[in-house]
Design a protein around this motif. Sequence first.
Motif, PDB file in Angstrom:
ATOM      1  N   THR A 138     -16.396 -15.017 -17.236  1.00  0.00           N
ATOM      2  CA  THR A 138     -17.629 -13.880 -18.099  1.00  0.00           C
ATOM      3  C   THR A 138     -18.248 -13.040 -16.971  1.00  0.00           C
ATOM      4  OG1 THR A 138     -19.279 -15.755 -18.116  1.00  0.00           O
ATOM      5  CG2 THR A 138     -17.729 -15.755 -19.794  1.00  0.00           C
ATOM      6  N   VAL A 139     -19.014 -12.293 -17.327  1.00  0.00           N
ATOM      7  CA  VAL A 139     -19.502 -11.331 -16.828  1.00  0.00           C
ATOM      8  C   VAL A 139     -21.082 -11.337 -17.668  1.00  0.00           C
ATOM      9  CG1 VAL A 139     -20.029  -9.167 -15.813  1.00  0.00           C
ATOM     10  CG2 VAL A 139     -17.954  -9.932 -15.945  1.00  0.00           C
ATOM     11  N   GLY A 158     -24.227  -8.155 -14.265  1.00  0.00           N
ATOM     12  CA  GLY A 158     -22.888  -7.831 -13.687  1.00  0.00           C
ATOM     13  C   GLY A 158     -22.322  -8.977 -12.789  1.00  0.00           C
ATOM     14  N   ASN A 159     -22.896 -10.088 -12.692  1.00  0.00           N
ATOM     15  CA  ASN A 159     -22.332 -11.240 -12.032  1.00  0.00           C
ATOM     16  C   ASN A 159     -21.083 -12.026 -12.830  1.00  0.00           C
ATOM     17  OD1 ASN A 159     -24.310 -10.902  -9.824  1.00  0.00           O
ATOM     18  ND2 ASN A 159     -25.692 -11.914 -11.329  1.00  0.00           N
ATOM     19  N   GLU A 160     -20.155 -12.141 -12.123  1.00  0.00           N
ATOM     20  CA  GLU A 160     -18.987 -13.010 -12.644  1.00  0.00           C
ATOM     21  C   GLU A 160     -19.352 -14.439 -12.664  1.00  0.00           C
ATOM     22  OE1 GLU A 160     -15.571 -11.575 -10.640  1.00  0.00           O
ATOM     23  OE2 GLU A 160     -15.654  -9.600 -11.547  1.00  0.00           O
TER      24      GLU A 160
END
Length: 194
Positions: free
Chosen positions: A61-62, A66-68
């Motif tokens: 997920t993001v 914007g971090n995965e």
Amino acid sequence: MPIDLLLNNVSKYIHLTDDEKAVFTGYLQPKSFKRKQFLLNEGEICKYSAFVTSGCLRGYTVDKNGNEHVLSFAPADWWMADLYSLFSQKPGILNIEALEDTETILLSKISQEKLYLEVPKFERFFRILTEKSLVASQQRVVDIMGLAAEERYNLFCHRYPTLIDHLPLKQIASYIGVTPEFFSRMRAGMVRRS
């Protein structure tokens, strides 16, 4: 043969006659994915369960920054799907991406439902897979809340021994819930101590 790998996976949980194998394989669709190609994007409805015969998929997920956040990997002999979306047929929350050139065998949700009617023992097979996935997800939440990063890394190494040496370190860091920088320092400390 890729189909043999899948049939061996199924045979761990149910026994199929030759006729049942023929029905099952008639519903399957081989599909290749290039590195960085997506099987599913967040917001799409998941229509397939994917069995990996070679290569590796990752589900992530993001967040709003914007971090995965990597939830799972599927190397060869593993299944992957966005189960929430597959079962509810609502837009999914996962991105499913090929980390390298990957060969899969897809079973559509529609075909899976037909399979249940024609070969009822597949309901047992997919129930077992779903239960195992639920248990693993719950354990993963407990581990993230209660274990130190080093312990989570050791569990990752135990769960995915074939991936340790060829996954990008940032993917492993994301899976265990730390930044790549912290992960590098942690591994360096582990090497110094051993």
